[in-house]
Write a protein that holds these residues in place. Structure first.
Motif, PDB file in Angstrom:
ATOM      1  N   GLY A 260       0.821  -1.208   0.000  1.00 52.86           N
ATOM      2  CA  GLY A 260       0.000   0.000   0.000  1.00 52.86           C
ATOM      3  C   GLY A 260       0.853   1.255   0.000  1.00 52.86           C
ATOM      4  O   GLY A 260       2.082   1.200  -0.113  1.00 52.86           O
ATOM      5  N   ASP A 261       0.176   2.383   0.108  1.00 50.18           N
ATOM      6  CA  ASP A 261       0.822   3.693   0.123  1.00 50.18           C
ATOM      7  C   ASP A 261       0.481   4.432   1.403  1.00 50.18           C
ATOM      8  O   ASP A 261      -0.637   4.331   1.924  1.00 50.18           O
ATOM      9  CB  ASP A 261       0.349   4.544  -1.061  1.00 50.18           C
ATOM     10  N   ILE A 262       1.452   5.189   1.877  1.00 52.37           N
ATOM     11  CA  ILE A 262       1.270   6.045   3.052  1.00 52.37           C
ATOM     12  C   ILE A 262       1.673   7.464   2.658  1.00 52.37           C
ATOM     13  O   ILE A 262       2.710   7.664   2.027  1.00 52.37           O
ATOM     14  CB  ILE A 262       2.150   5.571   4.226  1.00 52.37           C
ATOM     15  N   ILE A 263       0.850   8.431   3.020  1.00 48.36           N
ATOM     16  CA  ILE A 263       1.223   9.841   2.865  1.00 48.36           C
ATOM     17  C   ILE A 263       1.227  10.450   4.264  1.00 48.36           C
ATOM     18  O   ILE A 263       0.270  10.293   5.032  1.00 48.36           O
ATOM     19  CB  ILE A 263       0.271  10.597   1.926  1.00 48.36           C
ATOM     20  N   ILE A 264       2.320  11.117   4.591  1.00 51.89           N
ATOM     21  CA  ILE A 264       2.487  11.696   5.928  1.00 51.89           C
ATOM     22  C   ILE A 264       2.567  13.208   5.821  1.00 51.89           C
ATOM     23  O   ILE A 264       3.387  13.757   5.082  1.00 51.89           O
ATOM     24  CB  ILE A 264       3.752  11.134   6.610  1.00 51.89           C
ATOM     25  N   ARG A 265       1.697  13.840   6.598  1.00 50.16           N
ATOM     26  CA  ARG A 265       1.657  15.298   6.656  1.00 50.16           C
ATOM     27  C   ARG A 265       1.961  15.742   8.086  1.00 50.16           C
ATOM     28  O   ARG A 265       1.377  15.227   9.044  1.00 50.16           O
ATOM     29  CB  ARG A 265       0.270  15.807   6.242  1.00 50.16           C
TER      30      ARG A 265
ATOM     31  N   GLU B  50      -0.301  13.507  10.387  1.00 46.33           N
ATOM     32  CA  GLU B  50      -1.504  12.847   9.884  1.00 46.33           C
ATOM     33  C   GLU B  50      -1.013  11.795   8.899  1.00 46.33           C
ATOM     34  O   GLU B  50      -0.426  12.115   7.863  1.00 46.33           O
ATOM     35  CB  GLU B  50      -2.427  13.833   9.194  1.00 46.33           C
ATOM     36  N   LEU B  51      -1.223  10.528   9.242  1.00 42.00           N
ATOM     37  CA  LEU B  51      -0.759   9.410   8.426  1.00 42.00           C
ATOM     38  C   LEU B  51      -1.958   8.830   7.688  1.00 42.00           C
ATOM     39  O   LEU B  51      -2.892   8.342   8.321  1.00 42.00           O
ATOM     40  CB  LEU B  51      -0.093   8.358   9.317  1.00 42.00           C
ATOM     41  N   SER B  52      -1.933   8.907   6.383  1.00 48.03           N
ATOM     42  CA  SER B  52      -3.015   8.350   5.557  1.00 48.03           C
ATOM     43  C   SER B  52      -2.527   7.068   4.903  1.00 48.03           C
ATOM     44  O   SER B  52      -1.561   7.087   4.133  1.00 48.03           O
ATOM     45  CB  SER B  52      -3.446   9.349   4.483  1.00 48.03           C
ATOM     46  N   LEU B  53      -3.199   5.952   5.226  1.00 48.90           N
ATOM     47  CA  LEU B  53      -2.801   4.636   4.739  1.00 48.90           C
ATOM     48  C   LEU B  53      -3.850   4.097   3.781  1.00 48.90           C
ATOM     49  O   LEU B  53      -5.039   4.058   4.093  1.00 48.90           O
ATOM     50  CB  LEU B  53      -2.636   3.679   5.932  1.00 48.90           C
ATOM     51  N   ASN B  54      -3.402   3.681   2.609  1.00 50.23           N
ATOM     52  CA  ASN B  54      -4.297   3.114   1.602  1.00 50.23           C
ATOM     53  C   ASN B  54      -3.695   1.808   1.093  1.00 50.23           C
ATOM     54  O   ASN B  54      -2.646   1.812   0.436  1.00 50.23           O
ATOM     55  CB  ASN B  54      -4.496   4.105   0.447  1.00 50.23           C
ATOM     56  N   TRP B  55      -4.332   0.680   1.412  1.00 53.28           N
ATOM     57  CA  TRP B  55      -3.864  -0.613   0.913  1.00 53.28           C
ATOM     58  C   TRP B  55      -4.300  -0.799  -0.529  1.00 53.28           C
ATOM     59  O   TRP B  55      -5.406  -0.414  -0.902  1.00 53.28           O
ATOM     60  CB  TRP B  55      -4.415  -1.760   1.770  1.00 53.28           C
TER      61      TRP B  55
ATOM     62  N   GLY C 274      -6.696   0.401   6.697  1.00 51.80           N
ATOM     63  CA  GLY C 274      -6.474   1.641   5.988  1.00 51.80           C
ATOM     64  C   GLY C 274      -7.266   2.770   6.604  1.00 51.80           C
ATOM     65  O   GLY C 274      -8.251   2.546   7.302  1.00 51.80           O
ATOM     66  N   GLY C 275      -6.840   3.989   6.362  1.00 50.89           N
ATOM     67  CA  GLY C 275      -7.535   5.152   6.897  1.00 50.89           C
ATOM     68  C   GLY C 275      -6.553   6.208   7.328  1.00 50.89           C
ATOM     69  O   GLY C 275      -5.369   6.177   6.976  1.00 50.89           O
ATOM     70  N   SER C 276      -7.057   7.170   8.096  1.00 52.99           N
ATOM     71  CA  SER C 276      -6.254   8.292   8.558  1.00 52.99           C
ATOM     72  C   SER C 276      -5.998   8.166  10.056  1.00 52.99           C
ATOM     73  O   SER C 276      -6.912   7.917  10.834  1.00 52.99           O
ATOM     74  CB  SER C 276      -6.965   9.610   8.241  1.00 52.99           C
ATOM     75  N   TYR C 277      -4.732   8.364  10.453  1.00 52.85           N
ATOM     76  CA  TYR C 277      -4.337   8.280  11.849  1.00 52.85           C
ATOM     77  C   TYR C 277      -3.628   9.564  12.257  1.00 52.85           C
ATOM     78  O   TYR C 277      -2.644   9.947  11.610  1.00 52.85           O
ATOM     79  CB  TYR C 277      -3.392   7.095  12.080  1.00 52.85           C
ATOM     80  N   ILE C 278      -4.131  10.227  13.281  1.00 50.02           N
ATOM     81  CA  ILE C 278      -3.465  11.403  13.827  1.00 50.02           C
ATOM     82  C   ILE C 278      -2.554  10.906  14.950  1.00 50.02           C
ATOM     83  O   ILE C 278      -3.013  10.346  15.938  1.00 50.02           O
ATOM     84  CB  ILE C 278      -4.463  12.434  14.391  1.00 50.02           C
ATOM     85  N   MET C 279      -1.244  11.134  14.762  1.00 49.50           N
ATOM     86  CA  MET C 279      -0.253  10.551  15.666  1.00 49.50           C
ATOM     87  C   MET C 279       0.613  11.650  16.287  1.00 49.50           C
ATOM     88  O   MET C 279       1.157  12.488  15.582  1.00 49.50           O
ATOM     89  CB  MET C 279       0.601   9.541  14.914  1.00 49.50           C
ATOM     90  N   ILE C 280       0.721  11.624  17.616  1.00 44.16           N
ATOM     91  CA  ILE C 280       1.475  12.633  18.350  1.00 44.16           C
ATOM     92  C   ILE C 280       2.934  12.215  18.443  1.00 44.16           C
ATOM     93  O   ILE C 280       3.244  11.053  18.695  1.00 44.16           O
ATOM     94  CB  ILE C 280       0.889  12.821  19.781  1.00 44.16           C
ATOM     95  N   LYS C 281       3.836  13.192  18.274  1.00 46.22           N
ATOM     96  CA  LYS C 281       5.262  12.905  18.356  1.00 46.22           C
ATOM     97  C   LYS C 281       5.671  12.731  19.808  1.00 46.22           C
ATOM     98  O   LYS C 281       5.308  13.524  20.670  1.00 46.22           O
ATOM     99  CB  LYS C 281       6.064  14.043  17.719  1.00 46.22           C
TER     100      LYS C 281
END
Length: 201
Positions: free
Chosen positions: A153-158, A169-174, A193-200
């Motif tokens: 899949g693909d991940i886009i990280i913002r 914001e990690l967007s995962l698409n299988w 798959g989906g969007s995950y808001i992740m704290i550093k």
């Protein structure tokens, strides 16, 4: 004897010349998807650096930890070289470990693409549907492979700020996978798959 010495000299010179490779340095932002032999795709402006770190998603019964690292001058199948972002993760549901690849961070693969998550692509601005991105904002695109289900899949990280804290914001698409009628459905990855808001951390 003289002929033997000349032959040994020529052989050693030939071997030596094969170990030298002249690298063309190309800025990672100029990567057009076509790999140039012996080129080095360098993160000249350190665009990967702000993404490096450990990030946590912990909502309800789901816990996701991802560690992002930057690998310098990694071989891409010995064909060319690139600074590469890699990641490994741990996923727990209801206290039960579903996936944990964090131990792979300590493995120094000859090719960084052997990691579970890797990427070399930087998006700038509103490219690829980020309509609320600033024109100069940088996002990271990575690929992911799940060894359990053999899904990719693909991940886009913002990079974002949440409650005054650095986050992503990690967007995962299988990728969609087909199968023959009458055969078992392919296994699905534990991490949905989906969007995950992740704290550093």
């Amino acid at each position: 004897m003289k002929k033997i010495l000349i032959l040994v000299f020529l052989l050693s010179l030939s071997c030596y010349s094969q170990t030298i490779s002249i690298e063309q340095i190309i800025d990672i932002e100029d990567n057009d998807g076509y790999e140039t032999p012996s080129a080095y795709y360098k993160d000249t402006n350190n665009l990967f650096d702000p993404f490096v770190g450990t990030y946590i998603y912990n909502i309800g019964d789901k816990y996701l930890k991802i560690v992002l690292e930057k690998k310098i001058h990694s071989s891409l199948n010995g064909y060319c070289y690139s600074d590469t972002m890699i990641a490994e993760y741990q996923y727990i549901v209801n206290g039960i470990k579903k996936t944990n690849t964090l131990n792979k961070l300590s493995i120094n693969y000859s090719d960084a693409r052997f990691h579970t998550i890797d990427g070399v692509i930087i998006y700038t601005g509103k490219v690829n549907g980020c309509y609320d991105c600033d024109v100069a904002e940088k996002r990271l695109r990575m690929g992911i492979f799940d060894s359990y289900s053999e899904a990719g899949g693909d991940i886009i990280i913002r990079r974002i700020i949440v409650g005054g804290q650095p986050a992503i914001e990690l967007s995962l698409n299988w990728n969609t996978r087909g199968h023959r009628e009458g055969t078992p459905l392919p296994l699905q990855p534990e991490l949905k798959g989906g969007s995950y808001i992740m704290i550093k951390e």
